[in-house]
Design an enzyme around this catalytic site. Sequence first.
Site, mmCIF file in Angstrom:
data_model
loop_
_atom_site.group_PDB
_atom_site.id
_atom_site.type_symbol
_atom_site.label_atom_id
_atom_site.label_comp_id
_atom_site.label_asym_id
_atom_site.label_seq_id
_atom_site.Cartn_x
_atom_site.Cartn_y
_atom_site.Cartn_z
ATOM 1 N N HIS A 64 3.073 0.158 -6.115
ATOM 2 C CA HIS A 64 1.933 0.098 -5.195
ATOM 3 C C HIS A 64 1.024 -1.097 -5.479
ATOM 4 O O HIS A 64 0.900 -1.550 -6.615
ATOM 5 C CB HIS A 64 1.096 1.375 -5.328
ATOM 6 N N LYS A 73 -6.052 -3.014 -12.999
ATOM 7 C CA LYS A 73 -5.952 -1.652 -13.535
ATOM 8 C C LYS A 73 -5.807 -1.664 -15.054
ATOM 9 O O LYS A 73 -4.935 -2.340 -15.591
ATOM 10 C CB LYS A 73 -4.735 -0.933 -12.924
ATOM 11 N N TYR A 133 -6.380 5.604 -15.355
ATOM 12 C CA TYR A 133 -6.580 4.163 -15.259
ATOM 13 C C TYR A 133 -7.905 3.829 -14.577
ATOM 14 O O TYR A 133 -8.339 4.525 -13.659
ATOM 15 C CB TYR A 133 -5.417 3.453 -14.578
ATOM 16 N N ASP A 172 6.764 6.856 -0.828
ATOM 17 C CA ASP A 172 7.342 5.832 -1.711
ATOM 18 C C ASP A 172 8.821 5.596 -1.411
ATOM 19 O O ASP A 172 9.321 4.486 -1.587
ATOM 20 C CB ASP A 172 7.155 6.236 -3.177
HETATM 21 C C1 LIG Z 1 -4.498 5.988 -5.121
HETATM 22 C C2 LIG Z 1 -5.457 6.938 -4.482
HETATM 23 C C3 LIG Z 1 -5.015 8.023 -3.762
HETATM 24 N N1 LIG Z 1 -5.912 8.876 -3.200
HETATM 25 C C4 LIG Z 1 -5.398 10.046 -2.468
HETATM 26 C C5 LIG Z 1 -4.465 9.697 -1.320
HETATM 27 C C6 LIG Z 1 -3.455 10.810 -1.301
HETATM 28 O O1 LIG Z 1 -3.915 11.868 -0.467
HETATM 29 C C7 LIG Z 1 -3.427 11.309 -2.746
HETATM 30 C C8 LIG Z 1 -2.218 10.854 -3.495
HETATM 31 O O2 LIG Z 1 -2.136 9.455 -3.332
HETATM 32 P P1 LIG Z 1 -0.808 8.662 -3.720
HETATM 33 O O3 LIG Z 1 0.382 9.466 -3.311
HETATM 34 O O4 LIG Z 1 -0.959 7.267 -3.187
HETATM 35 O O5 LIG Z 1 -0.913 8.680 -5.310
HETATM 36 P P2 LIG Z 1 0.031 7.797 -6.283
HETATM 37 O O6 LIG Z 1 1.431 7.811 -5.795
HETATM 38 O O7 LIG Z 1 -0.277 8.257 -7.660
HETATM 39 O O8 LIG Z 1 -0.555 6.345 -6.073
HETATM 40 C C9 LIG Z 1 -0.950 5.532 -7.176
HETATM 41 O O9 LIG Z 1 0.227 5.203 -7.853
HETATM 42 C C10 LIG Z 1 0.358 3.927 -8.428
HETATM 43 C C11 LIG Z 1 1.009 4.095 -9.769
HETATM 44 C C12 LIG Z 1 -0.854 3.090 -8.494
HETATM 45 O O10 LIG Z 1 -0.956 2.184 -9.305
HETATM 46 C C13 LIG Z 1 -1.892 3.271 -7.485
HETATM 47 O O11 LIG Z 1 -3.166 3.374 -8.118
HETATM 48 C C14 LIG Z 1 -1.718 4.401 -6.574
HETATM 49 O O12 LIG Z 1 -1.043 3.908 -5.442
HETATM 50 O O13 LIG Z 1 -4.606 10.807 -3.374
HETATM 51 C C15 LIG Z 1 -7.279 8.685 -3.307
HETATM 52 O O14 LIG Z 1 -8.078 9.458 -2.767
HETATM 53 N N2 LIG Z 1 -7.727 7.606 -4.004
HETATM 54 C C16 LIG Z 1 -6.874 6.725 -4.608
HETATM 55 O O15 LIG Z 1 -7.336 5.765 -5.259
#
Ligand SMILES: Cc1cn([C@H]2C[C@H](O)[C@@H](COP(=O)(O)OP(=O)(O)O[C@H]3O[C@H](C)C(=O)[C@H](O)[C@H]3O)O2)c(=O)[nH]c1=O
Length: 194
Positions: A64, A73, A133, A172
């Site tokens: 991401h 980060k 992070y 993803d």
């Molecule tokens: C990233 C983020 C997500 N969200 C909400 C949006 C979705 O409803 C839920 C899960 O989000 P997501 O599936 O994008 O979470 P990850 O797959 O852990 O995403 C992260 O994974 C990789 C490793 C990263 O480095 C990024 O910081 C980020 O993209 O949290 C938020 O409210 N705020 C945020 O900053």
Amino acid sequence: MGKFKIIETPIKDLVLIETKIFRDNRGFFMETYNQKEFEEIGLKLNFVQDNLSLSKKGVLRGLHFQFKYPQGKLIRVIKGKVYDVAVDLRINSPTFGKWYGVELTGENGLAFYIPEGFAHGFLTLEDDTYFFYKCTEIYYPEYDSGIIWNDPDIDIKWPLEKVEELIISEKDKNLPKLKDIIDKLKEEGNWIKI
Ligand SMILES: Cc1cn([C@H]2C[C@H](O)[C@@H](COP(=O)(O)OP(=O)(O)O[C@H]3O[C@H](C)C(=O)[C@H](O)[C@H]3O)O2)c(=O)[nH]c1=O
């Protein structure tokens, strides 16, 4: 003598940070971030958002990045173990498209600083892994972007032999390849140019 030590990686500005751990008969104490001491080792950073995720073994999150308002980060594993990967997407970087990976655990106190301009992801190697992070920019869902984890042009050597199954979100699974977004990145993203 400061409590933090920079370890360079083969990619400029992408660094690991060794942290002094104070162990005693109760357990341990460490400072996970100290603005003054980070500036003394050359990391002048301004964090505006902290994130915490919990993952089972086999979860792969990423790759991401934020298309606009890119985030630096500072990564730590609080409990558990991950293989953490950063991919250089800085336009004009001599290591553009190159990746670097490192194993992070709750025990070794190693932190990983990924500057703005990188894609980031990790493979979880233990159940109940708490991944924390600090970010230098807030989250903009409208600019949430990424690259597929197994992009053949990047060719990340994920330690898949260390997990029994991969758990990846539908989002993803459908991320594009780098070659499919490179022009957009160069033209529209207020992307990092080093
Ligand atoms: C990233 C983020 C997500 N969200 C909400 C949006 C979705 O409803 C839920 C899960 O989000 P997501 O599936 O994008 O979470 P990850 O797959 O852990 O995403 C992260 O994974 C990789 C490793 C990263 O480095 C990024 O910081 C980020 O993209 O949290 C938020 O409210 N705020 C945020 O900053």
